[in-house]
Each structure stands twice: as C-alpha cells, then as structure tokens.
Design a protein around this motif. Structure first.
Motif, PDB file in Angstrom:
ATOM      1  N   GLY A 200     -31.593 -27.762  -0.895  1.00  0.00           N
ATOM      2  CA  GLY A 200     -31.500 -26.579  -1.743  1.00  0.00           C
ATOM      3  C   GLY A 200     -32.269 -25.439  -1.109  1.00  0.00           C
ATOM      4  O   GLY A 200     -32.806 -25.569  -0.005  1.00  0.00           O
ATOM      5  N   VAL A 201     -32.327 -24.307  -1.810  1.00  0.00           N
ATOM      6  CA  VAL A 201     -33.015 -23.126  -1.290  1.00  0.00           C
ATOM      7  C   VAL A 201     -34.275 -22.889  -2.124  1.00  0.00           C
ATOM      8  O   VAL A 201     -34.209 -22.442  -3.265  1.00  0.00           O
ATOM      9  N   ALA A 202     -35.423 -23.232  -1.542  1.00  0.00           N
ATOM     10  CA  ALA A 202     -36.700 -23.038  -2.223  1.00  0.00           C
ATOM     11  C   ALA A 202     -37.004 -21.547  -2.351  1.00  0.00           C
ATOM     12  O   ALA A 202     -36.513 -20.737  -1.555  1.00  0.00           O
ATOM     13  N   PRO A 203     -37.816 -21.149  -3.342  1.00  0.00           N
ATOM     14  CA  PRO A 203     -38.139 -19.730  -3.520  1.00  0.00           C
ATOM     15  C   PRO A 203     -38.682 -19.070  -2.253  1.00  0.00           C
ATOM     16  O   PRO A 203     -38.283 -17.941  -1.924  1.00  0.00           O
ATOM     17  N   GLN A 204     -39.584 -19.735  -1.536  1.00  0.00           N
ATOM     18  CA  GLN A 204     -40.125 -19.148  -0.313  1.00  0.00           C
ATOM     19  C   GLN A 204     -39.050 -18.989   0.757  1.00  0.00           C
ATOM     20  O   GLN A 204     -39.037 -18.015   1.519  1.00  0.00           O
ATOM     21  N   ASN A 205     -38.126 -19.938   0.796  1.00  0.00           N
ATOM     22  CA  ASN A 205     -36.991 -19.868   1.728  1.00  0.00           C
ATOM     23  C   ASN A 205     -36.150 -18.633   1.431  1.00  0.00           C
ATOM     24  O   ASN A 205     -35.767 -17.895   2.347  1.00  0.00           O
ATOM     25  N   PHE A 206     -35.856 -18.412   0.163  1.00  0.00           N
ATOM     26  CA  PHE A 206     -35.070 -17.251  -0.238  1.00  0.00           C
ATOM     27  C   PHE A 206     -35.785 -15.962   0.136  1.00  0.00           C
ATOM     28  O   PHE A 206     -35.183 -15.034   0.687  1.00  0.00           O
ATOM     29  N   TYR A 207     -37.085 -15.905  -0.112  1.00  0.00           N
ATOM     30  CA  TYR A 207     -37.875 -14.727   0.247  1.00  0.00           C
ATOM     31  C   TYR A 207     -37.830 -14.499   1.752  1.00  0.00           C
ATOM     32  O   TYR A 207     -37.665 -13.355   2.217  1.00  0.00           O
ATOM     33  N   ASP A 208     -37.973 -15.564   2.525  1.00  0.00           N
ATOM     34  CA  ASP A 208     -38.019 -15.429   3.984  1.00  0.00           C
ATOM     35  C   ASP A 208     -36.687 -14.959   4.555  1.00  0.00           C
ATOM     36  O   ASP A 208     -36.656 -14.163   5.505  1.00  0.00           O
ATOM     37  N   PHE A 209     -35.578 -15.459   4.013  1.00  0.00           N
ATOM     38  CA  PHE A 209     -34.301 -14.999   4.572  1.00  0.00           C
ATOM     39  C   PHE A 209     -34.004 -13.555   4.154  1.00  0.00           C
ATOM     40  O   PHE A 209     -33.403 -12.790   4.922  1.00  0.00           O
ATOM     41  N   LYS A 210     -34.473 -13.141   2.979  1.00  0.00           N
ATOM     42  CA  LYS A 210     -34.342 -11.718   2.618  1.00  0.00           C
ATOM     43  C   LYS A 210     -35.171 -10.850   3.552  1.00  0.00           C
ATOM     44  O   LYS A 210     -34.729  -9.769   3.966  1.00  0.00           O
ATOM     45  N   GLN A 211     -36.357 -11.327   3.911  1.00  0.00           N
ATOM     46  CA  GLN A 211     -37.203 -10.575   4.834  1.00  0.00           C
ATOM     47  C   GLN A 211     -36.560 -10.505   6.215  1.00  0.00           C
ATOM     48  O   GLN A 211     -36.648  -9.475   6.901  1.00  0.00           O
ATOM     49  N   PHE A 212     -35.892 -11.580   6.615  1.00  0.00           N
ATOM     50  CA  PHE A 212     -35.156 -11.587   7.881  1.00  0.00           C
ATOM     51  C   PHE A 212     -34.081 -10.502   7.879  1.00  0.00           C
ATOM     52  O   PHE A 212     -33.891  -9.796   8.875  1.00  0.00           O
ATOM     53  N   LEU A 213     -33.363 -10.337   6.762  1.00  0.00           N
ATOM     54  CA  LEU A 213     -32.349  -9.298   6.668  1.00  0.00           C
ATOM     55  C   LEU A 213     -32.965  -7.907   6.841  1.00  0.00           C
ATOM     56  O   LEU A 213     -32.393  -7.046   7.506  1.00  0.00           O
ATOM     57  N   ILE A 214     -34.147  -7.728   6.272  1.00  0.00           N
ATOM     58  CA  ILE A 214     -34.825  -6.429   6.381  1.00  0.00           C
ATOM     59  C   ILE A 214     -35.311  -6.206   7.814  1.00  0.00           C
ATOM     60  O   ILE A 214     -35.107  -5.136   8.400  1.00  0.00           O
ATOM     61  N   ASP A 215     -35.911  -7.231   8.391  1.00  0.00           N
ATOM     62  CA  ASP A 215     -36.511  -7.090   9.723  1.00  0.00           C
ATOM     63  C   ASP A 215     -35.478  -6.890  10.829  1.00  0.00           C
ATOM     64  O   ASP A 215     -35.787  -6.302  11.880  1.00  0.00           O
ATOM     65  N   THR A 216     -34.279  -7.395  10.616  1.00  0.00           N
ATOM     66  CA  THR A 216     -33.239  -7.328  11.667  1.00  0.00           C
ATOM     67  C   THR A 216     -32.120  -6.363  11.282  1.00  0.00           C
ATOM     68  O   THR A 216     -31.004  -6.452  11.791  1.00  0.00           O
ATOM     69  N   LYS A 217     -32.435  -5.435  10.395  1.00  0.00           N
ATOM     70  CA  LYS A 217     -31.408  -4.528   9.875  1.00  0.00           C
ATOM     71  C   LYS A 217     -30.753  -3.704  10.981  1.00  0.00           C
ATOM     72  O   LYS A 217     -29.553  -3.464  10.974  1.00  0.00           O
ATOM     73  N   ASN A 218     -31.536  -3.266  11.948  1.00  0.00           N
ATOM     74  CA  ASN A 218     -31.013  -2.410  13.014  1.00  0.00           C
ATOM     75  C   ASN A 218     -30.879  -3.176  14.330  1.00  0.00           C
ATOM     76  O   ASN A 218     -31.505  -4.182  14.529  1.00  0.00           O
TER      77      ASN A 218
END
Length: 218
Positions: A200-218
């Motif tokens: 499953g997707v743990a809360p910290q996992n979800f937070y980390d992949f959202k942060q990945f989207l932000i960090d690699t936006k450009n």
C-alpha cells in the motif's frame, strides 16, 4: 471516454495552459480507476489528472492489466503477452491524450501502483521519449515487458521515483530492490525509498512522491 483506447476519470487543472503538466494514474491488479483517483484532491491543482481503467475485467468490480499466477516465482508471475499488449495500449493512450487534451508529451508523468507500477516501468523504458517521469509505487521492473533493444534508448531526460513497503506480502521488497540497480546501469535518474509498510501507500510515501513531483517539475 469517447475517442480514447482506455476509459478514464478526469480532474481538470485549476488553470489550463499549453504547458499544463499531466499525471496519468495506473491502478493495481483487481482494482479500478476510482482507487488512485481518490488521491487527486491531494495533488497539486495545476495538474491535469487522468485515472485509467485497465482493460481486463475481474468480476465483480475490478480490472487488471494482465493475468497473474499467485503461485509462481518472479520469472513466471505475469502473463507476458497480455502485459505487453497493455503496455502498447498505454503508449497508444499517451498519443491520444496529447492529441485530444492538447498537452505536450514532455509534460506527462505516469503514477502506477503494483501492476500499474510494473507497466509504468515497461512504458517508460520502452518509449522514454513519451514520458517525463514515473512514480512506481509497490511494483518492480520486469525486463520481459520491455521492447527489444530498449538498452539503446536515450534515458537522460527520464526521472523515476520508486518506493516499496519492507513487509509487502504481495510483491516482495527484494524484487523491487533490483529495479534501481538496473536503472542506474541505464543512466536513469532514480530515487528509491522503502517504508515500514505492506502492499500500500503509507502517508510518508505519499508525501515523498508529491515532493518528488515538486522537485523535478522543471
């Protein structure tokens, strides 16, 4: 939806531009397009989000990208012909998304869970020119699903976030740990994280992949 190879749910972005980023969500075995779509309200509002239904029905309410053998080892786990057919169907769907939603191919990110993650790897490594990033949650890289000669593809622009639960009882974490090794050999920019979680997707996992989207936006 009409004119598309794969049925999907849509969350429109807050503001549509010619550079609108796109998230395509690919669910796991036995689930459906509603599953990952439940994340959509928690994801950045500038994204066009499409949550896709897999092509093979599993009564009463589920779908799959391909049949699996629960009693088999890693190498015999998947119905390879069905999986390759789904890989190609997703590639076709990407072309349809670009044409019919008027977005750019270089702005597409695949977010897959379990089977959806396995297919995300297959699409991205087979056709890296069609994908900006993938988020592979609780899946693994199956080389049997890749097109012949994939090693010669250009992966310099591809970015991958992969994650897995250390107590996953469906797909062993040992399978997932092999993926970043192969990706590094191919020169793919990869982040791999493990969490004390099951399938499953743990809360910290979800937070980390959202942060990945932000960090690699450009």
């Amino acid at each position: 939806m009409k004119d598309f190879s794969l049925y999907h749910l849509v969350r429109e972005p807050k503001e549509k531009t010619e550079d609108t980023p796109v998230l395509i969500l690919l669910h796991g075995y036995g689930s459906n397009e509603e599953d990952l779509f439940s994340f959509s309200s928690e994801l950045p509002d500038e994204y066009l989000i499409l949550s896709v239904r897999a092509p093979y029905q599993l009564p009463p309410y589920g779908y799959a990208w391909y049949a699996i053998n629960f009693d088999a080892d890693e190498n015999k786990f998947s119905d390879i012909p069905q999986a390759k057919a789904s890989r190609d169907l997703i590639v076709t769907f990407l072309d349809e998304v670009v044409a019919l939603y008027n977005v750019k191919m270089e702005n597409i990110t695949l977010v897959g869970f379990s089977q959806g993650a396995i297919l995300s790897y297959a699409v991205a490594l087979s056709c890296p020119q069609k994908i900006k990033r993938i988020v592979a949650l609780s899946g693994y890289l199956n080389k049997d699903l890749l097109v012949e000669g994939y090693e010669s593809n250009g992966f310099s622009e591809l970015k991958i976030f992969a994650s897995h639960g250390t107590v996953d009882q469906v797909i062993p974490v040992e399978w997932a740990r092999k993926s970043p090794v192969v990706l590094k050999e191919l020169g793919v920019q990869t982040t791999f994280r493990e969490y004390l979680a099951g399938h499953g997707v743990a809360p910290q996992n979800f937070y980390d992949f959202k942060q990945f989207l932000i960090d690699t936006k450009n």
